[in-house]
Design a protein around this motif. Structure first.
Motif, PDB file in Angstrom:
ATOM      1  N   ILE A  87       0.857  -1.189   0.000  1.00 38.83           N
ATOM      2  CA  ILE A  87       0.000   0.000   0.000  1.00 38.83           C
ATOM      3  C   ILE A  87       0.895   1.240   0.000  1.00 38.83           C
ATOM      4  CG2 ILE A  87      -1.725   1.322   1.291  1.00 38.83           C
ATOM      5  CD1 ILE A  87      -2.720  -1.364   2.425  1.00 38.83           C
ATOM      6  N   ASP A  88       0.712   2.117  -0.979  1.00 39.58           N
ATOM      7  CA  ASP A  88       1.547   3.310  -1.058  1.00 39.58           C
ATOM      8  C   ASP A  88       1.204   4.271   0.080  1.00 39.58           C
ATOM      9  OD1 ASP A  88      -0.927   3.709  -2.887  1.00 39.58           O
ATOM     10  OD2 ASP A  88      -0.230   5.761  -2.486  1.00 39.58           O
ATOM     11  N   HIS A  89       2.227   4.927   0.599  1.00 41.55           N
ATOM     12  CA  HIS A  89       2.034   5.805   1.744  1.00 41.55           C
ATOM     13  C   HIS A  89       3.206   6.767   1.869  1.00 41.55           C
ATOM     14  CE1 HIS A  89       4.488   2.401   3.140  1.00 41.55           C
ATOM     15  NE2 HIS A  89       4.996   3.248   4.045  1.00 41.55           N
ATOM     16  N   LEU A  90       3.044   7.751   2.719  1.00 46.12           N
ATOM     17  CA  LEU A  90       4.086   8.739   2.974  1.00 46.12           C
ATOM     18  C   LEU A  90       4.025   9.150   4.436  1.00 46.12           C
ATOM     19  CD1 LEU A  90       6.300  10.661   1.799  1.00 46.12           C
ATOM     20  CD2 LEU A  90       4.461  12.342   1.444  1.00 46.12           C
ATOM     21  N   ILE A  91       5.210   9.290   5.057  1.00 45.93           N
ATOM     22  CA  ILE A  91       5.305   9.721   6.453  1.00 45.93           C
ATOM     23  C   ILE A  91       5.776  11.169   6.510  1.00 45.93           C
ATOM     24  CG2 ILE A  91       6.409   9.308   8.688  1.00 45.93           C
ATOM     25  CD1 ILE A  91       6.929   6.442   7.826  1.00 45.93           C
ATOM     26  N   PHE A  92       5.185  11.945   7.400  1.00 42.84           N
ATOM     27  CA  PHE A  92       5.666  13.288   7.699  1.00 42.84           C
ATOM     28  C   PHE A  92       6.280  13.273   9.101  1.00 42.84           C
ATOM     29  CE2 PHE A  92       1.802  13.846   5.069  1.00 42.84           C
ATOM     30  CZ  PHE A  92       2.377  14.457   3.959  1.00 42.84           C
ATOM     31  N   GLU A  93       7.505  13.784   9.213  1.00 39.07           N
ATOM     32  CA  GLU A  93       8.175  13.871  10.509  1.00 39.07           C
ATOM     33  C   GLU A  93       8.744  15.276  10.665  1.00 39.07           C
ATOM     34  OE1 GLU A  93       9.874  14.082  13.855  1.00 39.07           O
ATOM     35  OE2 GLU A  93       8.665  12.298  13.443  1.00 39.07           O
ATOM     36  N   LYS A  94       8.311  15.984  11.706  1.00 40.44           N
ATOM     37  CA  LYS A  94       8.724  17.385  11.844  1.00 40.44           C
ATOM     38  C   LYS A  94      10.189  17.542  12.212  1.00 40.44           C
ATOM     39  CE  LYS A  94       7.244  18.009  16.646  1.00 40.44           C
ATOM     40  NZ  LYS A  94       6.382  18.819  17.545  1.00 40.44           N
ATOM     41  N   ASN A  95      10.798  16.511  12.760  1.00 38.01           N
ATOM     42  CA  ASN A  95      12.227  16.554  13.076  1.00 38.01           C
ATOM     43  C   ASN A  95      12.947  15.507  12.225  1.00 38.01           C
ATOM     44  OD1 ASN A  95      12.260  18.598  15.324  1.00 38.01           O
ATOM     45  ND2 ASN A  95      10.839  17.129  16.220  1.00 38.01           N
ATOM     46  N   THR A  96      13.498  14.514  12.857  1.00 34.92           N
ATOM     47  CA  THR A  96      14.097  13.388  12.151  1.00 34.92           C
ATOM     48  C   THR A  96      13.571  12.107  12.770  1.00 34.92           C
ATOM     49  OG1 THR A  96      16.015  13.415  13.647  1.00 34.92           O
ATOM     50  CG2 THR A  96      16.217  14.627  11.563  1.00 34.92           C
ATOM     51  N   MET A  97      13.725  10.999  12.059  1.00 29.50           N
ATOM     52  CA  MET A  97      13.239   9.728  12.573  1.00 29.50           C
ATOM     53  C   MET A  97      13.781   9.437  13.970  1.00 29.50           C
ATOM     54  SD  MET A  97      13.199   7.123   9.305  1.00 29.50           S
ATOM     55  CE  MET A  97      14.792   7.604   8.645  1.00 29.50           C
ATOM     56  N   MET A  98      12.909   8.961  14.844  1.00 26.95           N
ATOM     57  CA  MET A  98      13.260   8.596  16.223  1.00 26.95           C
ATOM     58  C   MET A  98      13.824   9.783  17.006  1.00 26.95           C
ATOM     59  SD  MET A  98      12.333   5.496  15.843  1.00 26.95           S
ATOM     60  CE  MET A  98      12.190   4.204  14.601  1.00 26.95           C
TER      61      MET A  98
END
Length: 428
Positions: free
Chosen positions: A35-46
């Motif tokens: 399933i195609d998707h996109l993540i938004f992260e205001k800083n960086t991962m973790m």
């Protein structure tokens, strides 16, 4: 690590807000579902794991409980407790496996639903649309510092637990730690070990043994099925989400925390901090009640383990019932700030979620998300990574994978329904 670029499409089947372990777990499961998707992260991962943990931080649950999607604990000490840098390494290896489609450094400013049923996500990098949206931003976003802190002299350094790193960042002098939950108890211990004079304002946090009758208490509770119990099966039902976590530590191989023992060694304990006025720190006279309540929980858990051992005929060493090693001589309600020598205060009273950007009817009268196993009544809107989303482990490394797998199946069903509807529409 691959990062999505704005040159890619702006419409996706699923948009995910938050690039922590919950968001990446969701990505891993959606990839398995193709399933195609996109993540938004205001800083960086973790980000929070890398920036908001003190230097001596460790997990308080054994390493074997770390079970992210296709990424179980991969070290050589399953019964130990990973330290901060080991946790970061574990999460970095997870991210390298997932290779999520993600936009880092991108803040989500608003999520709303359009007339056509799709979701509009307004970000600092433009607008995106999605058929479904997953909120994986967590429940620990806004540090709580009470308004009374504004009246405390500027000469006293005040920080929140998410800013604390080590005792060296603090000025000379005594420290007041406000709050005795997991963070407060562990930070107070860290300062105490480093030789700082510590004043601790306690709260209603319960405590738990580390080892009991030959095994880590977490092992016993796992054997007893506690971690598989859903929020619907818990005696408190959804009320369990408001519970304060038990204080214990994984430091130095793991041990229990007994605030009474700290008091014997010179730490000064008080009840709940209520106010600051005219140079006086004011406390509620409930220290004895707080300590007794924490010990009652400790003993009750041990009693449940005793009953399980007896019922199943398990051969385990017998241990005596806990006896308090210290009792308060009096309830002190005031402490002169100047006389005490306190030069810094660490607020360890938790966080509140921040869903101000989520313009969707998915909250109750208290502003908390309303959902069943992460699925809201607003079609296409889901939550993941919240405490007790479904089980005790939902907000931890142990249960988020199961939650992500469940939600990915729900999302897959919605995708198939959409495709079926479009096919029928085209055929007609």
């Amino acid at each position: 690590m691959p990062t999505a670029q704005n040159s890619q499409p702006t419409h996706y089947s699923v948009l995910i807000v938050g690039g922590g372990q919950a968001g990446l777990s969701m990505s891993a499961c959606l990839q398995e579902q193709d399933i195609d998707h996109l993540i938004f992260e205001k800083n960086t991962m973790m980000h929070s794991w890398k920036t908001q943990r003190w230097d001596s931080f460790t997990l308080v649950t054994p390493n074997w409980q770390c079970e992210l999607p296709n990424h179980p604990y991969d070290g050589n000490d399953p019964k130990g407790f990973m330290k901060r840098e080991e946790i970061i390494g574990y999460l970095d290896r997870f991210a390298a496996k997932v290779k999520p489609p993600i936009l880092e450094g991108v803040s989500v400013e608003k999520v709303s639903k359009m007339d056509n049923g799709q979701f509009r996500v307004v970000t600092t990098k433009g607008e995106f649309t999605g058929d479904q949206v997953v909120i994986a931003s967590g429940g620990y976003l806004k540090p709580i510092i009470p308004r009374m802190a504004e009246r405390i002299p500027e000469s006293v350094l005040q920080i929140h637990s998410n800013q604390y790193k080590n005792s060296q960042q603090l000025p000379d002098g005594a420290v007041l730690v406000v709050g005795s939950g997991q963070s407060g108890a562990q930070i107070a211990e860290d300062l105490h070990i480093d030789g700082k004079k510590v004043f601790l304002a306690t709260g209603n946090a319960p405590r738990v043994a580390r080892l009991y009758r030959g095994k880590d208490v977490v092992e016993w509770l796992d054997d007893m099925g506690y971690y598989q119990k859903s929020v619907d099966e818990h005696p408190l039902r959804e009320g369990v989400r408001d519970n304060t976590n038990h204080y214990v530590t994984g430091r130095d191989g793991g041990r229990e925390i007994d605030l009474r023992k700290f008091a014997l060694e010179g730490m000064e304990l008080f009840g709940l901090m209520e106010n600051y006025q005219d140079g006086q720190l004011i406390f509620k006279p409930n220290l004895t009640a707080n300590l007794d309540a924490a010990d009652d929980t400790y003993k009750n858990i041990n009693a449940r383990i005793d009953a399980y051992i007896e019922k199943n005929g398990i051969n385990a060493p017998v241990e005596p019932t806990y006896q308090p090693v210290w009792e308060p001589k009096e309830e002190r309600e005031n402490l002169d700030l100047a006389v005490s020598g306190i030069t810094s205060i660490i607020w360890c009273i938790g966080f509140t979620p921040d869903f101000s950007w989520l313009d969707l009817p998915v909250f109750n009268g208290m502003g908390a998300p309303v959902h069943r196993r992460g699925v809201t009544n607003e079609k296409g809107v889901y939550f993941i990574g919240l405490p007790w989303l479904y089980t005790w482990g939902s907000g931890r490394f142990s249960g988020v994978a199961a939650d992500a797998a469940y939600l990915s199946n729900v999302i897959r069903q919605a995708v198939e329904e959409k495709e079926s509807t479009e096919s029928l529409s085209e055929a007609s």
